[in-house]
Design an enzyme around this catalytic site. Sequence first.
Site, PDB file in Angstrom:
ATOM      1  N   ALA A  87     -16.697  24.576  25.642  1.00  0.00           N
ATOM      2  CA  ALA A  87     -16.125  23.384  26.264  1.00  0.00           C
ATOM      3  C   ALA A  87     -17.203  22.530  26.924  1.00  0.00           C
ATOM      4  CB  ALA A  87     -15.084  23.790  27.303  1.00  0.00           C
ATOM      5  N   LYS A  88     -18.343  23.126  27.219  1.00  0.00           N
ATOM      6  CA  LYS A  88     -19.474  22.419  27.852  1.00  0.00           C
ATOM      7  C   LYS A  88     -19.021  21.561  29.026  1.00  0.00           C
ATOM      8  CE  LYS A  88     -22.399  22.525  23.686  1.00  0.00           C
ATOM      9  NZ  LYS A  88     -21.471  23.071  22.679  1.00  0.00           N
ATOM     10  N   ARG A  89     -18.135  22.088  29.850  1.00  0.00           N
ATOM     11  CA  ARG A  89     -17.647  21.347  30.990  1.00  0.00           C
ATOM     12  C   ARG A  89     -18.710  21.313  32.087  1.00  0.00           C
ATOM     13  NH1 ARG A  89     -14.412  20.069  27.328  1.00  0.00           N
ATOM     14  NH2 ARG A  89     -12.148  20.163  27.614  1.00  0.00           N
TER      15      ARG A  89
END
Lengths: 306, 306
Positions: free
Chosen positions: B109-111
């Site tokens: 998700a690379k949040r």
Amino acid sequence: VTTARSRHFGDALIQRVRALGHPLCVGLDPHLDRIPELFRRGSMAPGDPETAAAVEDFLLAVIDRLAERVAVVKPQIAFYEQLGWRGMEVLERVIARSHERDLLVLLDAKRGDIGSTAEAYARAYLEPTAGAPADAITLNPYLGLDSLEPFAERARSFGRGLFVLARTSNAGAGDLQDLAVEGAPLFRKVARSLGRLVEELRGPESGWSSLGVVVGATWPEQAEAVRAELANALFLVPGYGAQGASAEDAVRGFERGPVGLEGGVVNSSRGVLFPAAADSDDRGVWEKAIDAAVERASAELANAVA
Amino acid sequence: VTTARSRHFGDALIQRVRALGHPLCVGLDPHLDRIPELFRRGSMAPGDPETAAAVEDFLLAVIDRLAERVAVVKPQIAFYEQLGWRGMEVLERVIARSHERDLLVLLDAKRGDIGSTAEAYARAYLEPTAGAPADAITLNPYLGLDSLEPFAERARSFGRGLFVLARTSNAGAGDLQDLAVEGAPLFRKVARSLGRLVEELRGPESGWSSLGVVVGATWPEQAEAVRAELANALFLVPGYGAQGASAEDAVRGFERGPVGLEGGVVNSSRGVLFPAAADSDDRGVWEKAIDAAVERASAELANAVA
């Protein structure tokens, strides 16, 4: 779809801000523990279907209060994701209602990924046929300039706006963003690297670009440094109000325009959505409290840019 | 919920990798134009409800082929978001089926966000009661160490795993990540800044931490530099296969363990999901092609770590 949303985002945004006389952007961040009595239903736990319905009622009512009073709203997608797929359905309805009420929608998603993944994000949020078609989106630059390209493509094709993180508003922002790179802090280097694309995406009417940057109101000196790198980039300024920055600090990177200081929008989320006086189960009391909070923030910012 | 998913992520992952003898992770990235004939329905446009149903059928069938053959699957959330709220419903079912088949789920998700927003993302994907409860998630470090804290809290409370971007696999990765900061590239500085948290989150059984890093297989020398900073961090290695890196390059940052080189997982998405031989409308042909692709990648990686 109105003309205003298919035209150049930078032009559309600045035209509305000039007409209103203030740069207030309202963050649509549904903190579950703060939704007023009037809208609460069931357990208000994130997984409860009733919660999504309560959040939707609350946000659609807020949007109706904001229409014709602000230029743009900023849903923070994390608060919708928190509710699972039903939350994403709420986001679609929030965007649709905002567009019906002629508000621009800046989706705060801070996405950043590569190649076909960045392409998928751009399709998810910037295509006119997407379920959640925003007018602009926030992006994270850590993966490099090629990661911005699928989004830039939608700025060219559909007039969408992009806001790349430069200097964020949190206390730890400097951990990476202030590291010294060849004599300048990293955030300034990021700003500089966007220069070519900012120029390419300038609007035919206003000269402001559809490629903007995020610069926290909590760091007015850094805002001036970013402005020195990017004369034509709009700023999205978080951190005003609840996070402690003043209206004057928030507009420090703005420039003199035809009707006052201009060059971005200043976001307030909690200050407008959840004023103390709005926690009521009386609809009239709630509406008055929201209206007063919008009025207060608008007037303060109008004063700061006068 | 099985014991394996509530225990320490680093311990659980490395135990499975050792038992299988290879570190293959399969990316569940439903590229719409590559879904095989067997599963396609309707227009296959992102907004068509039939598309979400087709994607779900495809992915659940893939998961059944992967069970007992790999330790972990990695859905890339952008491909689900692209399908609107129905795509997020598919993601929930993909995670549930993966857990039923005893696969760990690493959500790509690379949040990266701050304060209450980071908290909302952590609730969305790392709480046991979330609709889409992953075992681990990828994170972007640009906003600073305080932005990681809500996720670290779930690592402590629920044994979740976190993988922070260090050196990504794309061509433009170096734009920011290689900038020289006090004599070292930024990605190395990022790795170093994670040191304390990596140590805090080491597993009682294996010594490997639940805080890992993302280091692209396309940059084996950079992987060695990251390993020099973080002896006990697991690597998530993208870029093997379709992106051009060899199995040997992919495991360059691994260390000698009790049964071979270990210290991370190597992801393959397109190479396993969409082998040429699998584009068939014959179920048996499709299953054999997927099995062969998993077998090929597993064997290649098993050989590289032997």
